[in-house]
Design an enzyme around this catalytic site. Structure first.
Site, PDB file in Angstrom:
ATOM      1  N   ASP A  38     -83.548  76.365  64.281  1.00 32.67           N
ATOM      2  CA  ASP A  38     -82.322  76.101  65.426  1.00 32.67           C
ATOM      3  C   ASP A  38     -82.480  74.488  66.675  1.00 32.67           C
ATOM      4  O   ASP A  38     -81.521  74.784  67.055  1.00 32.67           O
ATOM      5  CB  ASP A  38     -82.313  77.354  66.586  1.00 32.67           C
ATOM      6  CG  ASP A  38     -83.286  77.427  67.211  1.00 32.67           C
ATOM      7  OD1 ASP A  38     -84.312  76.611  66.830  1.00 32.67           O
ATOM      8  OD2 ASP A  38     -83.330  78.347  68.299  1.00 32.67           O
ATOM      9  N   HIS A 245     -90.271  54.362  46.150  1.00 34.76           N
ATOM     10  CA  HIS A 245     -89.557  55.029  47.700  1.00 34.76           C
ATOM     11  C   HIS A 245     -90.895  55.092  48.452  1.00 34.76           C
ATOM     12  O   HIS A 245     -90.077  57.001  48.280  1.00 34.76           O
ATOM     13  CB  HIS A 245     -87.974  56.326  47.270  1.00 34.76           C
ATOM     14  CG  HIS A 245     -86.946  55.106  47.297  1.00 34.76           C
ATOM     15  ND1 HIS A 245     -86.029  55.556  45.480  1.00 34.76           N
ATOM     16  CD2 HIS A 245     -86.608  54.136  47.057  1.00 34.76           C
ATOM     17  CE1 HIS A 245     -84.957  54.649  45.946  1.00 34.76           C
ATOM     18  NE2 HIS A 245     -85.765  53.296  46.231  1.00 34.76           N
ATOM     19  N   ASP A 262     -91.149  47.846  54.106  1.00 35.36           N
ATOM     20  CA  ASP A 262     -89.909  47.901  53.772  1.00 35.36           C
ATOM     21  C   ASP A 262     -89.433  48.701  55.035  1.00 35.36           C
ATOM     22  O   ASP A 262     -88.995  50.311  55.182  1.00 35.36           O
ATOM     23  CB  ASP A 262     -89.249  48.231  52.624  1.00 35.36           C
ATOM     24  CG  ASP A 262     -88.354  48.424  52.088  1.00 35.36           C
ATOM     25  OD1 ASP A 262     -87.678  47.580  53.249  1.00 35.36           O
ATOM     26  OD2 ASP A 262     -87.098  48.902  51.510  1.00 35.36           O
ATOM     27  N   ASP A 273     -82.635  45.868  57.113  1.00 36.76           N
ATOM     28  CA  ASP A 273     -83.242  46.292  55.920  1.00 36.76           C
ATOM     29  C   ASP A 273     -84.297  44.527  55.875  1.00 36.76           C
ATOM     30  O   ASP A 273     -83.589  44.229  54.377  1.00 36.76           O
ATOM     31  CB  ASP A 273     -82.240  46.575  54.727  1.00 36.76           C
ATOM     32  CG  ASP A 273     -83.097  47.314  53.194  1.00 36.76           C
ATOM     33  OD1 ASP A 273     -84.292  47.031  53.649  1.00 36.76           O
ATOM     34  OD2 ASP A 273     -82.837  46.862  52.284  1.00 36.76           O
ATOM     35  N   HIS A 352     -85.945  45.877  39.735  1.00 39.60           N
ATOM     36  CA  HIS A 352     -84.785  46.807  40.798  1.00 39.60           C
ATOM     37  C   HIS A 352     -83.919  45.363  40.062  1.00 39.60           C
ATOM     38  O   HIS A 352     -84.452  44.554  39.692  1.00 39.60           O
ATOM     39  CB  HIS A 352     -84.995  47.138  41.795  1.00 39.60           C
ATOM     40  CG  HIS A 352     -85.933  46.252  42.609  1.00 39.60           C
ATOM     41  ND1 HIS A 352     -85.824  45.368  42.756  1.00 39.60           N
ATOM     42  CD2 HIS A 352     -87.464  46.504  42.307  1.00 39.60           C
ATOM     43  CE1 HIS A 352     -86.704  44.604  43.712  1.00 39.60           C
ATOM     44  NE2 HIS A 352     -87.445  44.885  43.336  1.00 39.60           N
ATOM     45  N   HIS A 356     -78.332  44.161  48.092  1.00 40.40           N
ATOM     46  CA  HIS A 356     -77.650  45.327  47.999  1.00 40.40           C
ATOM     47  C   HIS A 356     -76.063  44.911  48.913  1.00 40.40           C
ATOM     48  O   HIS A 356     -77.029  44.427  50.016  1.00 40.40           O
ATOM     49  CB  HIS A 356     -77.906  47.325  47.653  1.00 40.40           C
ATOM     50  CG  HIS A 356     -78.686  46.801  48.791  1.00 40.40           C
ATOM     51  ND1 HIS A 356     -79.196  46.830  50.238  1.00 40.40           N
ATOM     52  CD2 HIS A 356     -79.915  46.754  48.572  1.00 40.40           C
ATOM     53  CE1 HIS A 356     -80.362  47.456  51.102  1.00 40.40           C
ATOM     54  NE2 HIS A 356     -81.416  46.853  50.304  1.00 40.40           N
ATOM     55  N   HIS A 363     -77.397  50.914  52.573  1.00 46.36           N
ATOM     56  CA  HIS A 363     -76.751  49.763  50.940  1.00 46.36           C
ATOM     57  C   HIS A 363     -75.788  50.895  51.609  1.00 46.36           C
ATOM     58  O   HIS A 363     -74.605  51.610  51.133  1.00 46.36           O
ATOM     59  CB  HIS A 363     -77.471  50.941  50.237  1.00 46.36           C
ATOM     60  CG  HIS A 363     -78.977  51.283  49.441  1.00 46.36           C
ATOM     61  ND1 HIS A 363     -79.169  52.352  48.898  1.00 46.36           N
ATOM     62  CD2 HIS A 363     -79.824  50.517  49.983  1.00 46.36           C
ATOM     63  CE1 HIS A 363     -80.946  52.001  49.343  1.00 46.36           C
ATOM     64  NE2 HIS A 363     -81.272  50.371  49.687  1.00 46.36           N
ATOM     65  N   GLU A 386     -83.840  40.492  47.893  1.00 45.42           N
ATOM     66  CA  GLU A 386     -84.887  41.511  47.546  1.00 45.42           C
ATOM     67  C   GLU A 386     -85.333  41.562  46.670  1.00 45.42           C
ATOM     68  O   GLU A 386     -86.157  42.299  46.031  1.00 45.42           O
ATOM     69  CB  GLU A 386     -85.010  42.442  48.148  1.00 45.42           C
ATOM     70  CG  GLU A 386     -84.057  43.547  48.050  1.00 45.42           C
ATOM     71  CD  GLU A 386     -83.641  45.191  48.631  1.00 45.42           C
ATOM     72  OE1 GLU A 386     -84.926  45.325  48.047  1.00 45.42           O
ATOM     73  OE2 GLU A 386     -83.240  45.630  48.894  1.00 45.42           O
ATOM     74  N   TYR A 390     -94.121  43.972  41.131  1.00 48.03           N
ATOM     75  CA  TYR A 390     -94.927  44.295  40.670  1.00 48.03           C
ATOM     76  C   TYR A 390     -95.999  44.979  39.277  1.00 48.03           C
ATOM     77  O   TYR A 390     -95.383  45.591  38.386  1.00 48.03           O
ATOM     78  CB  TYR A 390     -94.208  46.516  40.536  1.00 48.03           C
ATOM     79  CG  TYR A 390     -93.302  45.913  41.441  1.00 48.03           C
ATOM     80  CD1 TYR A 390     -93.332  46.739  43.022  1.00 48.03           C
ATOM     81  CD2 TYR A 390     -92.123  45.893  41.356  1.00 48.03           C
ATOM     82  CE1 TYR A 390     -92.387  46.074  44.556  1.00 48.03           C
ATOM     83  CE2 TYR A 390     -90.982  45.235  42.111  1.00 48.03           C
ATOM     84  CZ  TYR A 390     -91.118  46.316  44.308  1.00 48.03           C
ATOM     85  OH  TYR A 390     -89.858  45.400  45.122  1.00 48.03           O
ATOM     86  N   ARG A 408     -93.035  42.559  47.773  1.00 47.64           N
ATOM     87  CA  ARG A 408     -91.550  42.744  47.821  1.00 47.64           C
ATOM     88  C   ARG A 408     -91.049  41.315  48.333  1.00 47.64           C
ATOM     89  O   ARG A 408     -92.544  42.175  49.766  1.00 47.64           O
ATOM     90  CB  ARG A 408     -90.915  43.491  47.693  1.00 47.64           C
ATOM     91  CG  ARG A 408     -89.333  43.342  47.976  1.00 47.64           C
ATOM     92  CD  ARG A 408     -88.478  44.743  47.588  1.00 47.64           C
ATOM     93  NE  ARG A 408     -88.761  45.732  48.418  1.00 47.64           N
ATOM     94  CZ  ARG A 408     -89.688  47.028  48.191  1.00 47.64           C
ATOM     95  NH1 ARG A 408     -89.841  47.304  46.703  1.00 47.64           N
ATOM     96  NH2 ARG A 408     -89.558  48.162  48.677  1.00 47.64           N
ATOM     97  N   GLU A 410     -88.242  40.657  51.248  1.00 43.99           N
ATOM     98  CA  GLU A 410     -86.831  41.079  51.472  1.00 43.99           C
ATOM     99  C   GLU A 410     -86.139  40.219  52.940  1.00 43.99           C
ATOM    100  O   GLU A 410     -86.449  40.737  54.176  1.00 43.99           O
ATOM    101  CB  GLU A 410     -86.016  42.634  51.443  1.00 43.99           C
ATOM    102  CG  GLU A 410     -84.644  43.077  51.825  1.00 43.99           C
ATOM    103  CD  GLU A 410     -84.675  44.787  51.391  1.00 43.99           C
ATOM    104  OE1 GLU A 410     -86.171  45.667  51.946  1.00 43.99           O
ATOM    105  OE2 GLU A 410     -83.758  45.020  51.256  1.00 43.99           O
TER     106      GLU A 410
END
Ligand code: GLY
Ligand code: MN
Ligand code: MN
Length: 449
Positions: A38, A245, A262, A273, A352, A356, A363, A386, A390, A408, A410
């Site tokens: 709940d 991710h 990130d 971001d 990638h 974006h 996004h 970004e 890798y 990375r 960004e």
């Protein structure tokens, strides 16, 4: 610093003007989401609904009716209820909500079945996005069926049920272009997040757990007035940075490794971001430095291509070219520059795209192509930049010293008519600035001991 009532009214007006004259648009609020038994997740309003109303309660719905004068704007929402408000907090209730949001009228959400079918009758179109709110989808389909099946319905001239069409293209094209007030909020979001990244750099120590570094960011966000992150923070030490991710954030940070963070806060409905990658012990090693400089050069080249009149693909292509050159120089890619780009061989290391749209959603909405062509960049668009490299820990085709490195960088960029404005510039990103800040962090930490 906020979105004014007049701006919400302008947004609704512009949306109404883009719709067919004999139609109706339905924009539901988010539903509360159960976390366990709940207990609910903290409520987060639907971005489309919030963009048009600024109203933060669940069990609500906005209905826009073009055609009559400037169009009608109607809200359905929860009624006042002293008992429920004692447990869960205040509700505006229809009368106050209409006034608060500057809407024409408001009704109890419990009256939807009595009011909405009558509004639908005789319309040519309903603008509504199917698939996001299944219960409401079924309810609306029920209303439409009832119109079809009513005596004198489908067969009678003009008695047809309206055709359902998506609202997204109309609404999302508006959301893509940010007003000055929106860019101010996004700049603040990015500034708060940048401060969080600075704090993380200063507090990072070998042996800390990734989630402890995450806690430094969240602490910093909340103290600055941004209680929630815009998305689950990624804090990945060493090879965890290679998982795009990665949100487990439960490993210990090792001396000699890099850590990729990130993370960005949400501030008054707007996302930031930011990614920064820095050495856990405050000093980049030679191989880390070599790869980092390529990613940074690639990011700067991409930002340079964010200009009115360029298209959405140009920043990406600029980032690819710098990365491919850099990887060739390091001996990680062999062959002709254009051949490597054409064949996509670089995707082994850079899998990638460069960014974006960014806005109320991390996004954010808006098409990247129009009629099959990359979209032209225009003032008011906001986006991330970004690029990353890798290098898989098991990649036997790469000298060992580079294996397991993931980097990375960004930033959040608003395109003004004069050029790109980097909203997240307060987060250090040159090697010299990062190492300087981390040394300063050591001194502060020592002084505290
Ligand atoms: N944080 C999600 C992204 O960078 O796209
Ligand atoms: Mn990110
Ligand atoms: Mn991003």
């Amino acid at each position: 610093m906020n979105i004014s009532k007049a701006e919400y009214a302008r947004r609704r007006q512009r949306l109404i003007e883009s719709l067919d004259g004999n139609s109706l648009a339905i924009v539901p609020a988010a539903r509360e989401q159960l976390r366990s038994r709940d207990t609910y997740f903290p409520f987060r309003q639907d971005s489309d609904f919030f963009y048009l109303t600024g109203f933060d309660e669940p069990e609500s719905m906005l209905v826009l009716v073009p055609g009559r004068a400037q169009g009608e704007t109607l809200l359905f929402c929860r009624e006042r209820d002293a008992e429920k408000e004692m447990w869960d907090g205040p509700r505006l209730g229809p009368e106050r909500a209409a006034e608060h949001c500057g809407l024409c009228d408001a009704f109890p959400i419990g009256d939807l079945d009595d009011i909405l079918p009558g509004l639908l009758e005789g319309r040519d179109f309903i603008y509504y996005t199917m698939g996001r709110f299944p219960q409401l989808d079924r309810r609306l389909q029920g209303y439409l069926q009832a119109i079809e099946q009513a005596p004198g319905g489908a067969s009678a001239a003009g008695g047809r049920a309206p055709e359902m069409v998506s609202l997204d293209p109309h609404l999302h094209d508006l959301r893509l272009f940010k007003s000055a007030a929106e860019i101010r909020l996004m700049a603040r979001a990015a500034e708060i997040s940048a401060e969080g990244h600075r704090r993380a750099m200063q507090r990072c120590r070998p042996g800390m757990y990734e989630y402890q570094l995450e806690a430094e960011l969240l602490h910093s966000f909340a103290l600055a007035g941004a209680r929630e992150p815009a998305y689950p923070s990624i804090v990945g030490g060493g090879r965890n940075a290679l998982v795009m991710h990665y949100i487990a954030n439960n490993a210990a940070l090792k001396n000699g490794d890099l850590v990729l963070i990130d993370a960005g806060c949400e501030y008054r409905g707007y996302a930031s971001d930011i990614t920064r990658t820095f050495p856990v012990n405050g000093r980049f090693s030679g191989p880390q430095r070599a790869v980092y400089e390529i990613v940074l050069a690639s990011q700067l080249a991409a930002i340079d291509k964010i200009a009115v009149g360029n298209d959405w693909d140009q920043p990406h292509l600029a980032s690819v070219e710098v990365i491919v050159r850099g990887l060739k120089d390091l001996g990680l890619l062999q062959g002709d520059l254009h051949g490597l780009i054409e064949s996509g061989a670089y995707r082994r290391f850079y899998m990638h795209r460069v960014g974006h749209w960014l806005g109320m959603d991390v996004h954010d909405v808006g098409d990247y192509k129009v009629y099959g062509q990359w979209r032209q960049l225009e003032a008011g668009m906001t986006m991330t930049v970004e690029p990353g490299i890798y290098i898989a820990a098991e990649d036997a085709g790469v000298p060992e010293k580079f294996r397991g490195i993931g980097i990375r960088i960004e930033d959040d960029v608003a395109l003004n008519k004069d050029g790109p404005q980097v909203l997240s510039a307060a987060a250090p990103k040159t090697i010299a600035d990062i190492e300087y800040l981390m040394r300063e962090g050591d001194l502060v930490q020592e002084a505290l001991l």
